[in-house]
Design an enzyme around this catalytic site. Structure first.
Site, PDB file in Angstrom:
ATOM      1  N   THR A 154       2.997  -6.683  -1.604  1.00 15.45           N
ATOM      2  CA  THR A 154       1.576  -7.053  -1.564  1.00 15.45           C
ATOM      3  C   THR A 154       0.973  -6.459  -0.289  1.00 15.45           C
ATOM      4  O   THR A 154       0.568  -5.306  -0.284  1.00 15.45           O
ATOM      5  CB  THR A 154       1.398  -8.582  -1.631  1.00 15.45           C
ATOM      6  OG1 THR A 154       2.241  -9.219  -0.674  1.00 15.45           O
ATOM      7  CG2 THR A 154       1.736  -9.104  -3.022  1.00 15.45           C
ATOM      8  N   LYS A 180      10.315  -8.652  -0.544  1.00 11.51           N
ATOM      9  CA  LYS A 180       8.945  -8.448  -0.095  1.00 11.51           C
ATOM     10  C   LYS A 180       8.518  -9.664   0.718  1.00 11.51           C
ATOM     11  O   LYS A 180       9.033 -10.770   0.546  1.00 11.51           O
ATOM     12  CB  LYS A 180       7.997  -8.219  -1.270  1.00 11.51           C
ATOM     13  CG  LYS A 180       7.781  -9.383  -2.217  1.00 11.51           C
ATOM     14  CD  LYS A 180       6.800 -10.451  -1.797  1.00 11.51           C
ATOM     15  CE  LYS A 180       5.454  -9.852  -1.443  1.00 11.51           C
ATOM     16  NZ  LYS A 180       4.520 -10.952  -0.973  1.00 11.51           N
ATOM     17  N   THR A 191      11.047 -17.705   2.442  1.00 13.84           N
ATOM     18  CA  THR A 191       9.618 -17.564   2.210  1.00 13.84           C
ATOM     19  C   THR A 191       9.258 -16.131   1.878  1.00 13.84           C
ATOM     20  O   THR A 191       8.807 -15.391   2.722  1.00 13.84           O
ATOM     21  CB  THR A 191       8.850 -18.023   3.460  1.00 13.84           C
ATOM     22  OG1 THR A 191       9.392 -19.269   3.852  1.00 13.84           O
ATOM     23  CG2 THR A 191       7.391 -18.194   3.175  1.00 13.84           C
ATOM     24  N   GLU A 274       2.386  -9.333   8.876  1.00 14.77           N
ATOM     25  CA  GLU A 274       0.968  -8.963   8.963  1.00 14.77           C
ATOM     26  C   GLU A 274       0.515  -8.923  10.420  1.00 14.77           C
ATOM     27  O   GLU A 274       0.555  -9.928  11.128  1.00 14.77           O
ATOM     28  CB  GLU A 274       0.129  -9.953   8.165  1.00 14.77           C
ATOM     29  CG  GLU A 274       0.354  -9.823   6.669  1.00 14.77           C
ATOM     30  CD  GLU A 274      -0.355 -10.867   5.849  1.00 14.77           C
ATOM     31  OE1 GLU A 274      -0.442 -10.685   4.623  1.00 14.77           O
ATOM     32  OE2 GLU A 274      -0.832 -11.875   6.417  1.00 14.77           O
ATOM     33  N   ASN A 397      -5.997 -11.966   7.004  1.00 17.67           N
ATOM     34  CA  ASN A 397      -6.039 -13.222   6.262  1.00 17.67           C
ATOM     35  C   ASN A 397      -7.438 -13.824   6.155  1.00 17.67           C
ATOM     36  O   ASN A 397      -7.670 -14.679   5.298  1.00 17.67           O
ATOM     37  CB  ASN A 397      -5.057 -14.220   6.896  1.00 17.67           C
ATOM     38  CG  ASN A 397      -3.631 -13.852   6.564  1.00 17.67           C
ATOM     39  OD1 ASN A 397      -3.155 -14.126   5.456  1.00 17.67           O
ATOM     40  ND2 ASN A 397      -2.951 -13.209   7.487  1.00 17.67           N
TER      41      ASN A 397
END
Length: 402
Positions: A154, A180, A191, A274, A397
């Site tokens: 993603t 991923k 997670t 991220e 985010n």
């Protein structure tokens, strides 16, 4: 002997994979459906999210593993849509994904494990995903391991795969894997999404023990942002194609090889977190129990103040002490110690701020470590992996659904 090899998820014998674009993601250059198939029946094990807001693919996969008593032939994964918080329609689509996969690869419905990842609360188009499964089944190949790794991504900045070969007196077997994860990363199981393969023959119960044990010290020891996803799942298939059988006495060997694959994949998730610019190893020693060491390490790894200090190159040992002291575990300030790399910045109740410039220079590296001794005199320890926190994480985010 354990040797790193090429080939990722299809390095073990008897596995084929595919990664295609079917239209879940708008950009045709981004793959969004992955398929893994074992050419023969395989033992299967999995670990799932502990989040109570559980997504339909998790429910379907749990049911299937229970129905088959730990066997599977295929794993189908879509990216770009989590199929989470989607009600009865979402569950119907998850069932459809399993049914279409079973039809396409000629296996029983319950032999299919389903995974989804992406935006929460968006319905997954059944026609789109069905066509994707058909296309992927036609494209299955031993050579498509990297396409499979790309198709589950993603916000990941790069695909993640690993494979090892294990040489034993009774023969050679292999373990491969992909995963991923980049944001919404803090393990309450694992997670992220991960798919692992093994060409040894392993009984389902033994396979589950090995996966659960290794997960605790790898995927369950990483954090990017302290957020537990609705879709977390790691599945492991072992098909016996190598001719090597793993029994109870061989469990340590299986676990060691599985650990090598999973530790690499887990740390690559953090490295690609991220907005991340640094991979940070957090070690806590001097704990009375392993659970207390893990709890303290998790608290440090999730501290926003610690993560921002590391991002800015600030050797702020006080933040590490403060987190350890409020982590809810036994802690003795007078006997505690803090190190950044090998540089002692606090020990015996006093700081060594004259060493701060040396620590600041160390923090410029991409891979760094911080350690805290809780000072209790205990002998237990634990390690977590995390990353720094940058403004890019906030931007990603803040705009995730736009």
């Amino acid at each position: 002997m354990i040797t790193t090899i090429e080939g990722g998820i299809t390095a073990p014998a008897g596995f084929r994979a595919a990664g295609v674009h079917c239209g879940i993601k708008a950009n045709p250059e981004k793959l969004d459906l992955a398929l893994l198939v074992s050419d023969q029946p395989a033992s299967a094990a999995a670990v799932f999210t502990t989040n109570l807001a559980v997504a339909p693919p998790i429910i379907v996969s749990r049911d299937h593993l229970h129905a088959t008593q730990g066997h599977a032939r295929a794993v189908v994964v879509n990216s770009g849509c989590a199929n989470a918080c989607t009600g009865d329609q979402g569950r119907q689509v998850a069932h459809l994904m399993a049914a279409e996969t079973a039809r396409a690869v000629d296996c029983d419905l319950e032999e299919v494990i389903v995974m989804s990842t992406g935006v929460i609360g968006v319905q997954l188009d059944p026609r789109t995903v069905t066509q994707g499964i058909i296309t992927a089944a036609d494209a299955l190949s031993v050579d498509a391991h990297m396409l499979c790794a790309r198709a589950i991504m993603t916000t990941d900045p790069f695909p993640k795969e690993r494979a090892v070969e294990v040489t034993t007196p009774r023969g050679t077997f292999r373990i491969g894997g992909i995963c991923k994860g980049s944001g919404m990363i803090e393990p309450r199981m694992a997670t992220m999404l991960g798919v692992l393969t093994c060409d040894a023959a392993v009984a389902p119960a033994l396979l589950q023990r090995a996966l659960s044990e290794v997960t605790e010290h790898t995927f369950n020891a990483i954090t990017v942002d302290g957020e537990c996803s609705t879709n977390d799942c790691v599945a492991l298939l072992a098909n016996g194609a190598s001719g090597v059988t793993i029994g109870e006495d061989d469990l340590p060997l299986l676990s060691d090889a599985l650990y090598e694959v999973c530790r690499f994949l887990a740390t690559e998730i953090v490295r690609g977190g991220e907005g991340a610019t640094k991979l940070v190893t957090v070690q806590v020693t001097g704990a009375r129990t392993y659970d207390e060491a893990k709890q303290a390490a998790r608290a440090i790894a999730n501290s926003l103040l610690v993560k921002t200090a590391i991002h800015g190159g600030d050797p702020n040992w006080g933040r590490l002490v403060a987190v350890a002291g409020r982590a809810g575990v036994d802690f003795d300030l007078q006997n505690a110690a803090v190190r950044i790399g090998d540089i002692v910045l606090f020990e015996g109740g006093r700081p060594f701020d004259e060493r701060a410039p040396q620590a600041a220079a160390y923090l410029k590296a991409k891979d760094i470590s911080v350690s805290v001794d809780l000072g209790t005199g205990g002998s237990d320890e634990a390690t977590m992996w995390t990353c720094d926190l940058s403004k890019e994480y906030v931007q990603i985010n803040a705009e995730y659904r736009t």
